[in-house]
Design a protein around this motif. Sequence first.
Motif, PDB file in Angstrom:
ATOM      1  N   PHE A 185       9.052 -11.858 -10.662  1.00 40.18           N
ATOM      2  CA  PHE A 185       8.572 -11.682  -9.292  1.00 40.18           C
ATOM      3  C   PHE A 185       9.721 -11.320  -8.358  1.00 40.18           C
ATOM      4  N   VAL A 186      10.827 -12.035  -8.467  1.00 36.44           N
ATOM      5  CA  VAL A 186      11.980 -11.756  -7.599  1.00 36.44           C
ATOM      6  C   VAL A 186      12.509 -10.349  -7.854  1.00 36.44           C
ATOM      7  N   LEU A 187      12.596  -9.958  -9.117  1.00 33.74           N
ATOM      8  CA  LEU A 187      13.050  -8.603  -9.435  1.00 33.74           C
ATOM      9  C   LEU A 187      12.067  -7.552  -8.932  1.00 33.74           C
ATOM     10  N   SER A 188      10.780  -7.844  -8.988  1.00 33.79           N
ATOM     11  CA  SER A 188       9.796  -6.878  -8.503  1.00 33.79           C
ATOM     12  C   SER A 188       9.864  -6.712  -6.989  1.00 33.79           C
ATOM     13  N   PRO A 201       3.475  -3.996  -2.532  1.00 35.19           N
ATOM     14  CA  PRO A 201       2.896  -5.146  -1.823  1.00 35.19           C
ATOM     15  C   PRO A 201       3.035  -6.473  -2.568  1.00 35.19           C
ATOM     16  N   GLN A 202       4.147  -6.707  -3.262  1.00 36.03           N
ATOM     17  CA  GLN A 202       4.290  -7.915  -4.084  1.00 36.03           C
ATOM     18  C   GLN A 202       4.137  -9.195  -3.263  1.00 36.03           C
ATOM     19  N   PHE A 203       4.769  -9.255  -2.116  1.00 37.47           N
ATOM     20  CA  PHE A 203       4.710 -10.474  -1.311  1.00 37.47           C
ATOM     21  C   PHE A 203       3.296 -10.714  -0.792  1.00 37.47           C
ATOM     22  N   VAL A 204       2.607  -9.653  -0.422  1.00 40.22           N
ATOM     23  CA  VAL A 204       1.228  -9.780   0.054  1.00 40.22           C
ATOM     24  C   VAL A 204       0.328 -10.273  -1.078  1.00 40.22           C
ATOM     25  N   ILE A 205       0.530  -9.751  -2.286  1.00 46.60           N
ATOM     26  CA  ILE A 205      -0.253 -10.199  -3.440  1.00 46.60           C
ATOM     27  C   ILE A 205       0.011 -11.672  -3.721  1.00 46.60           C
TER      28      ILE A 205
END
Length: 61
Positions: A35-38, A44-48
């Motif tokens: 997750f951190v690498l993505s 929209p990783q943080f929104v997901i």
Amino acid sequence: MTTLTRPQNQKMIAGVCAGLAARFGWKPGTVRLLFVLSCLLPGPQFVIYLVLWVMMPKRPY
């Protein structure tokens, strides 16, 4: 495989990564690292993550 729920005892922030790890049989640290690498990539990783935090039920035990 288990259902997609957030654990009560393994959470660092909201337990989303630990819940995903339990669902797919991975280690929570691996999912957190991915997750951190993505987050370094556009998207929209943080929104997901926030949506999963709200939508994933807590594990009852």
